[in-house]
Structures are given as structure tokens and as C-alpha cells.
Write an enzyme that holds these catalytic residues in place. Structure first.
Site, PDB file in Angstrom:
ATOM      1  N   SER A  44       0.654  -1.103  -0.103  1.00 38.76           N
ATOM      2  CA  SER A  44      -0.048   0.065  -0.069  1.00 38.76           C
ATOM      3  C   SER A  44       0.778   1.100  -0.074  1.00 38.76           C
ATOM      4  CB  SER A  44      -0.843   0.037   1.174  1.00 38.76           C
ATOM      5  OG  SER A  44      -1.417   1.437   1.603  1.00 38.76           O
ATOM      6  N   GLY A  45       0.698   2.098  -0.902  1.00 39.25           N
ATOM      7  CA  GLY A  45       1.363   3.513  -1.041  1.00 39.25           C
ATOM      8  C   GLY A  45       1.372   4.247   0.124  1.00 39.25           C
ATOM      9  N   ASP A  73     -11.071   5.197   1.084  1.00 39.43           N
ATOM     10  CA  ASP A  73      -9.686   5.527   1.534  1.00 39.43           C
ATOM     11  C   ASP A  73      -9.708   6.972   1.555  1.00 39.43           C
ATOM     12  OD1 ASP A  73      -6.707   5.898   1.576  1.00 39.43           O
ATOM     13  OD2 ASP A  73      -6.379   4.462  -0.044  1.00 39.43           O
ATOM     14  N   CYS A 117      -4.410   7.226  -2.478  1.00 41.07           N
ATOM     15  CA  CYS A 117      -4.274   5.771  -2.900  1.00 41.07           C
ATOM     16  C   CYS A 117      -2.822   5.523  -3.717  1.00 41.07           C
ATOM     17  CB  CYS A 117      -5.346   5.175  -3.421  1.00 41.07           C
ATOM     18  SG  CYS A 117      -5.321   3.180  -3.647  1.00 41.07           S
TER      19      CYS A 117
END
Length: 343
Positions: free
Chosen positions: A91-92, A249, A253
Site C-alpha cells: 500500500s502506498g 480510502d 491511494c
């Protein structure tokens, strides 16, 4: 009461998205690679993930990143993304939180004006470049794993919106990226509940309609997220990634922005050196840059760089009580949404 068996957690967010980092007290996990360790958490023993990501210790928006020693010699540290539905490979936004935590706590030596941190993940090696000043991470740039397209304009049959189209791409995990107007919504805060519900409905349909598998990591074989998007005339994109059991989110993202670069390149709208701004539903921003081209299992792919900023805002110590009747947590539909039964 003692805290002999406890977990030390740093509270971190990236552009508003929770990305807490478990820095001490976690048990050792079997496995020769981070991928094997992640698979153990998903397939053999999920108790640590459940303890950290469900009530009463967490809420629906919580993510905890499990910090680990690296399994490969060229990495400084490793991490696994623990979320309520499963353990994810990459996940960034969470990677930015991990780099920030490593440097600002001295677990990796900070060098100003730039520190390079290499992270071992289940998706591959991530190289992060942190811009540092006065003991702070001013920004973190991630050289993500190669991103590639599986299918453009894939047909998705839905009972609610009829036939819609989505781009299927990998940016660290697999995404279905869908223009938000196809489900009659805008990416604005007041539409968050509707976007979450639409994303969960589409994700459930994708399971039977579209198959994916990473050509080099066969166990990565699921479309993890539906990401809604709105494209703008200046080339920027507003994004809204939807996550189980039914939320959105808060960040733009990072892996989704990487997948978006691959989509733009496949459409002939992006070349090496080009940058795009990704905005979140609450206005946070990442910069996504295409560094170059490569291939993954014979597929054309792009090399993405994602830049953003994380913030440490506190510490937490969780006690492991063997007598706790809710040691694996719980989730209720009043706050977690009707999809809670799928967790």
C-alpha cells in the site's frame, strides 16, 4: 495489571488515512520470505490481524502495518499491511507511514537532505527516498513495483447500473478502476457512504466475472479494490478507493495511483517523465510519476514513483490479555456496514 505481553504501536497517518505501525512485541512469523509470512497470516493464523484491526481496539478505518526484519539482504526493513479483511502485500500510503516511522524514530538512520530506505514487501522490493529536514520527513517518494494493465474497458454486468466498464490493472495489488459517473456519484465527502456501498457491490460481482493473477507471483490473484475516479482537464485525477467491509480510502491511494499510470500509458496518454496529481475525497494529494518502461511476465509495464507525506501523531500500547473474551475482536454493521458478514 501488567504490560509484560504488549504491543507497541506508533499512530501515523498519510494524508488522513490511518497507517499505524506496530514496532514492538509482535510474535515471530514462519516463512522464508515476506510473501510466505503474509500467507501465514492469511491462511494459517489470522489472530494477530484480528486483534489489531477490529473492535474494541480498532475501528473500521484502522490499518496496522506489521514491521518486520527483512528477508532479503538488500532491504532495511519489511512490513505487511494488516486490514480488517485480510493482510495485503503493499500500500502506498501505508508505505509512506512506515518510512516516516522508521526515520523519525531513528530505527533507520536519517540522513539529510535525503535518506534512501529499502523495504521488503510481499509484492517486491520498494525503494523509498525521503526528503528530510530538521529531523522530519518532509516527503517520501516511493519507487513502486512495476504496474501493468490486465484489461482496458472490461465489461462488468451489474443489476443496479447495467453494463459498466472498468480498467483492470496492477499497482502493487489489483484494481478495477471505474469512472464514478457510471454509478451516478461524485467523489465528494457527502457521497462517501454511497461510493463505499457501490464499490463493495462491484467487487462482489468481479469475483465471478474477471479473473486476475500476477504472472510472477501467482498467489496475488484477486482484485483487491474497486477505485472510483474522476478525470480532469489538467490531467489530474480525483480518486476514491473502496475497502472492505465498506469504507473509502482517505488518501489518494498510492498503489491505485500507480495502476492509473499504467492505464494512462496503455492508452497512449503518458510517457516516461510525465507526472500526474492524484487527489483524494478529502483533498489530500500524491504526485505520481512514470520513471520508465519495463515488462512483467511479458506484459508491458511502467515504473511508478509516488510522492506524499506521513505524520506521526501519537503512541499506543496494547495489552495481550489471555482472558479477554474478545481477543480476536468483533465488527458490527452499525458502523462497519452491511458487508461486515463477509469479513
Amino acid at each position: 495489571m501488567t504490560f509484560e505481553n504488549s504491543l507497541e504501536i506508533l499512530l501515523v497517518h498519510c494524508q488522513g488515512e490511518s497507517g499505524n505501525v506496530l514496532v514492538g512485541g509482535a510474535p515471530e512469523l514462519p516463512g522464508a520470505t515476506i510473501l510466505e509470512k503474509m500467507n501465514f497470516l492469511n491462511d494459517v493464523d489470522n489472530s494477530l490481524r484480528l486483534f489489531l484491526t477490529r473492535e474494541p481496539r480498532a475501528q473500521v478505518v484502522h490499518t496496522t502495518n506489521l514491521l518486520l526484519p527483512p528477508c532479503r539482504p538488500d532491504a532495511d526493513a519489511a512490513f505487511i499491511v494488516l486490514q480488517p479483511d485480510t493482510a495485503h502485500p503493499m500500500s502506498g500510503s501505508n508505505c509512506i507511514c512506515v518510512v516516516t516511522a522508521l526515520l523519525e524514530t531513528g530505527r533507520v538512520k536519517m540522513i539529510e537532505p535525503e535518506t534512501v530506505v529499502r523495504l521488503d514487501t510481499a509484492a517486491g522490493l520498494i525503494v523509498a527516498r525521503a526528503r528530510c529536514e530538521g529531523g522530519r520527513c518532509i516527503s517520501v517518494s516511493l519507487d513502486n513495483v512495476p504496474a501493468f494493465v490486465v484489461e482496458l474497458d472490461a465489461a462488468i454486468e451489474t443489476p443496479q447500473w447495467g453494463l459498466i466498464r472498468g480498467d483492470i490493472a496492477f499497482g502493487g495489488v489489483f484494481y478495477a478502476q471505474v469512472d464514478a459517473d457510471q454509478v451516478g456519484l461524485r467523489i465528494v465527502p457527502e457521497a462517501a457512504r454511497g461510493l463505499a456501498e457501490a464499490g463493495m457491490a462491484i467487487k462482489a460481482l468481479l469475483k465471478d466475472q474477471i479473473r486476475v493473477a500476477h504472472p510472477e507471483i501467482p498467489s496475488l490473484n484477486e482484485i483487491a479494490y474497486v477505485m472510483f475516479r474522476e478525470r480532469h482537464d489538467d490531467g489530474s485525477v480525483t480518486t476514491c478507493t473502496t475497502l472492505k467491509p465498506g469504507r473509502v480510502d482517505r488518501s489518494p491511494c498510492g498503489t491505485g495511483s500507480s495502476a492509473n499510470l499504467a492505464i494512462l500509458h496503455a492508452r497512449g496518454e503518458l510517457k516516461t517523465g510525465d507526472r500526474r496529481i492524484s487527489r483524494s475525497i478529502i483533498g489530500g494529494t500524491f504526485t505520481a510519476e512514470m520513471l520508465g518502461e519495463t515488462t512483467v511476465g511479458g506484459r508491458p509495464a511502467v515504473l511508478p514513483r509516488i510522492t506524499g507525506q506521513g505524520y506521526i501523531f501519537g503512541r499506543q500500547e496494547l495489552r495481550l490479555d489471555p482472558n479477554d473474551p474478545f481477543s480476536t475482536g468483533f465488527a458490527l454493521s452499525d458502523t462497519w456496514g452491511p458487508q461486515v458478514g463477509e469479513l
